[in-house]
Write a protein that holds these residues in place. Structure first.
Motif, short mmCIF file in Angstrom:
data_model
loop_
_atom_site.label_atom_id
_atom_site.label_comp_id
_atom_site.label_asym_id
_atom_site.label_seq_id
_atom_site.Cartn_x
_atom_site.Cartn_y
_atom_site.Cartn_z
N LEU A 9 5.47 25.39 29.91
CA LEU A 9 5.84 25.96 28.59
C LEU A 9 4.95 26.27 27.71
O LEU A 9 5.46 27.34 26.86
N GLN A 10 3.77 25.80 27.33
CA GLN A 10 2.83 26.26 26.63
C GLN A 10 2.32 27.68 27.04
O GLN A 10 2.12 28.59 26.02
N ILE A 11 2.24 27.74 28.19
CA ILE A 11 1.58 29.18 28.80
C ILE A 11 2.70 30.06 28.63
O ILE A 11 2.44 31.41 28.16
N TYR A 12 4.22 29.95 28.92
CA TYR A 12 5.00 30.78 28.95
C TYR A 12 5.41 31.05 27.40
O TYR A 12 5.72 32.56 27.13
N LYS A 22 -3.11 38.47 24.33
CA LYS A 22 -4.11 37.94 23.64
C LYS A 22 -3.47 36.43 23.31
O LYS A 22 -4.23 35.36 23.31
N GLY A 23 -2.11 36.25 23.05
CA GLY A 23 -1.45 35.47 22.67
C GLY A 23 -1.60 34.31 23.81
O GLY A 23 -1.75 33.01 23.55
N VAL A 24 -1.31 34.54 25.07
CA VAL A 24 -1.40 33.46 26.31
C VAL A 24 -2.73 33.13 26.43
O VAL A 24 -3.25 32.08 26.70
N GLN A 25 -3.65 34.12 26.15
CA GLN A 25 -5.15 33.95 26.55
C GLN A 25 -5.74 32.95 25.51
O GLN A 25 -6.22 31.94 25.73
N THR A 26 -5.14 33.08 24.16
CA THR A 26 -5.63 32.35 22.96
C THR A 26 -5.12 30.85 23.37
O THR A 26 -5.72 29.94 23.07
#
Length: 727
Positions: free
Chosen positions: A615-618, A364-368
């Protein structure tokens, strides 16, 4: 180290441990239901049962056996945290890393096409969950059987069976030597399940989980596993033909000789039935423990640690006589592999399994981050670009002076740059493996794509068509020149015609600068409308792709996309060839324009934005921070115990971005002249490599980590066995 010790001691909140509060509570409720059943069905008055329970509890507190349980549990927690888990983690990591490295080097081993058909994801997860459970349960049975049948091992296992009062803590009453053997068993089962997973499917499957624990293990613990070590004889009826009930395990602990060496199973009773050790008889009341003659230690922790070792050493010669040369060779190979594995680990990872991972939280964090930041920015940028291109006739009117034309062009280029920035940050999420079920791969090309030399010529022909008021724009050809790449060409490229032979070329050359800019602007506006539609469609496809998918599948999609992008797109295509000189850029002998600029796919700005998106996705954060280790894949690595690997990936992503930022003031042409295959990989190490080659080296290191180490870390947590060393 301190974290591991704390994690081992504070187990009541850890759902992977049997002593978790929920499992203790469920066991207590089962006892209450059992007491009520006896009261109403068997005539055992509830008051008498409570009185009996009170007497048992008081005797328990006076029991030396119970206090020895606690002391051994405390001792073993420290041994596990400080010694066993680090070694176990490094050995397993190294073995699986070797398997995955071999898999990567032999493409024929990659993908489920080798051994498994393209089964639905839910079916693959179901099969893997069952396989994982069965392999782990059989390994426990086999170890337990050996602990009873091999004299040296029985000397160690006596510590567990010497308990004359059974409580849930008795599970942890095992000699430290048996603890080491249990660790070796976990290494074997984890290696087997992970190897099977790695060599049969490309999916990063995770067994069905509840609260971060495999569903079957969770159910086993919830349904009274703590009562296995208790005086409460819970039966399963006919299900005991398949499963080990608490009562069957209590028979195993019985002090009666006829009950010895029976019911070795942990969850399944089928193994005992197959190997002839199944026992299911009615008894009035069981007494637990070993006789004074059988026991090899006193009821104190020093004796429980040292005396079994002495007895095991005495029994060792008997084992040595029975050890065949073949068996000795196998033991030698296993030890050698373990040593080599530890030696080759290179400190790339710290031990796995320190904490349970909530995959749903990470997904959910990556998805958000993808929804609220990356996708939203692309939506806004595409909309702004489409609106900004609506004033072509006024922005580039004939009466405009050169300064005004330049200002209008700068404004448009800023809009194109914003849209390009939003796309290139999101680009790493558009590279899933499954082309059939992932139409977003096709949408990626509709949003960006790239014009070949022919497409650029077609674009210029369309621009010329705008000269006549009654021109019919060839909408049918829009698929050949769709997306940002075409708009970038129209807004950034020099105002020269890219066609070599064209009847309209002379007419084009005679046009004023304002007319050329206006016509390119008008065509760009048409393309921007389609671009906006494609971006909206891509968002819908993105939502459909992950809708109702389990967290493990979502993480797998993100992982596959990141790996493919870093390995094939960033490393091989963007940084693997001289900037702006890729073979797809110009299929002709000579081209007046390479099709690349600072914001296009091979441009420096685009590469920097790619790293920012990675970086933002990771990290699942709009503002990645190395000190914030709680979200995204970055947090996943830290919670799984792979902090060093997680930091290494973060640092490489930051380094790649920094390397590229140092080239921002150089033109693509200058970088292309400096970067060749020869000076990127000079045979003489003293020869200085070309500037962008250092960035390519970083992408190569990043690709290797993602494909091997990172995948190993994800696989290991998914194949981690459940707890139960004392069974």
């Amino acid at each position: 180290m301190l974290d591991r010790v704390v994690q081992e001691l504070f187990i009541f909140s850890d759902y992977s441990k049997r002593l978790n509060w929920l499992f203790l509570l469920s066991s207590l409720l089962i006892v209450v239901v059992y007491a009520l059943y006896r009261h109403f069905k068997s005539g055992h008055k509830l008051a008498l049962q409570l009185e009996s329970s009170s007497k048992w509890f008081k005797s328990l507190l006076r029991s030396a056996s119970f206090w020895l349980d606690l002391k051994i549990w405390l001792c073993n927690r420290f041994v596990r945290a400080i010694v066993i888990l680090p070694i176990e983690g490094l050995v397993v990591f190294s073995i699986i890393k070797t398997v995955i490295s071999l898999q990567q080097s032999n493409s024929s081993l990659v993908g489920h096409e080798l051994l498994l058909p393209a089964l639905p994801y839910w079916l693959l997860v179901t099969l893997f969950s069952v396989f994982h459970f069965v392999v782990d349960d059989f390994a426990r049975f086999a170890q337990h059987l050996l602990m009873h049948k091999v004299p040296s091992l029985w000397s160690l296992h006596k510590v567990h069976h010497s308990a004359n009062q059974l409580t849930p803590i008795t599970l942890y009453r095992v000699h430290v030597g048996e603890l080491l053997l249990a660790s070796a068993r976990r290494v074997a089962t984890t290696t087997i399940t992970t190897m099977v997973l790695a060599l049969t499917t490309h999916h990063l499957l995770s067994p069905f989980e509840i609260l971060g624990v495999t569903a079957l293990s969770f159910a086993f613990n919830l349904l009274g596993s703590n009562l296995r070590h208790s005086p409460v004889p819970i039966r399963f009826g006919w299900l005991e033909n398949i499963f080990i009930s608490p009562y069957l395990h209590q028979l195993h602990h019985s002090a009666e000789a006829e009950h010895h060496d029976k019911n070795f199973g942990v969850s399944l009773s089928v193994w005992d039935r197959v190997f002839g050790s199944y026992l299911n008889i009615e008894t009035k009341e069981l007494k637990f423990g070993l006789s004074q003659l059988e026991r090899n230690h006193d009821m104190n922790i020093i004796s429980a640690l040292l005396h079994p070792i002495a007895e095991a050493i005495e029994a060792a010669p008997q084992l040595a006589k029975k050890l065949t040369p073949k068996a000795a060779a196998i033991l030698l190979i296993v030890c050698s592999v373990s040593i080599i594995g530890c030696d080759n680990s290179s400190g790339t990872a710290t031990p796995p399994g320190i904490k349970n991972v909530n995959e749903d939280f990470v997904a959910k964090g990556v998805q958000t981050q993808a929804y609220n930041n990356l996708h939203s920015r692309l939506d806004v940028a595409a909309d702004s670009l489409e609106k900004g291109l609506q004033n072509c006739s006024t922005d580039f009117a004939e009466e405009q002076g050169q300064v005004d034309l330049d200002l209008s062009l700068i404004k448009l280029r800023r809009l194109v740059s914003d849209a390009s920035q939003a796309f290139h940050r999101l680009e790493p999420l558009m590279w899933e493996i499954d082309l059939v079920n992932a139409p977003r791969n096709l949408m990626r090309d509709k949003i960006y794509s790239w014009p070949s030399g022919v497409a650029r010529c077609d674009l210029d022909k369309d621009v010329v068509e705008f000269l006549t008021p009654d021109h019919q724009y060839r909408v049918s050809n829009i698929n050949t020149k769709r997306g940002l790449d075409a708009i970038q060409y129209l807004i950034y490229a020099p105002l020269q015609h890219s066609c070599f032979e064209n009847a309209d070329l002379d007419q084009w050359n005679e046009l004023s600068r304002a007319t050329k800019l206006r016509q390119r602007c008008e065509l760009s506006q048409r393309l921007a409308v389609v671009l906006k539609e494609n971006v909206e469609t891509e968002r819908v496809l993105f939502e459909q792709r992950i809708e109702n998918e389990p967290a493990g599948k979502i993480l797998q999609l993100y992982y596959e996309s990141l790996v493919l992008f870093v390995d094939r797109r960033l490393k091989d295509r963007k940084l693997g060839t001289p900037s702006g000189q890729h073979e797809r850029s110009c299929p002709f002998v000579s081209c007046p324009y390479t099709g690349e600029n600072r914001v296009s796919q091979l441009g420096i700005e685009a590469l920097i934005w790619n790293y920012e998106g990675l970086l933002q996705i990771y990290t699942a954060s709009a503002k990645p921070n190395r000190n914030d280790q709680t979200t995204g894949f970055f947090g996943l690595m830290h919670t799984k115990g792979f902090a060093e690997l997680g930091n290494q990936i973060f640092d490489l992503l930051s380094e790649g971005k920094t390397e590229l930022e140092s080239f921002k003031n150089q033109s693509i042409q200058e970088l292309a002249e400096l970067q060749t295959e020869e000076n990127c990989m000079p045979e003489d190490e003293e020869i200085e490599a070309a500037p962008l080659c250092s960035a390519h080296k970083v992408s190569k290191q990043l690709s290797d980590l993602f494909k091997v180490d990172f995948k190993t870390a994800l696989l290991l947590e998914n194949t981690k066995p459940a707890e139960g060393d004392g069974d």
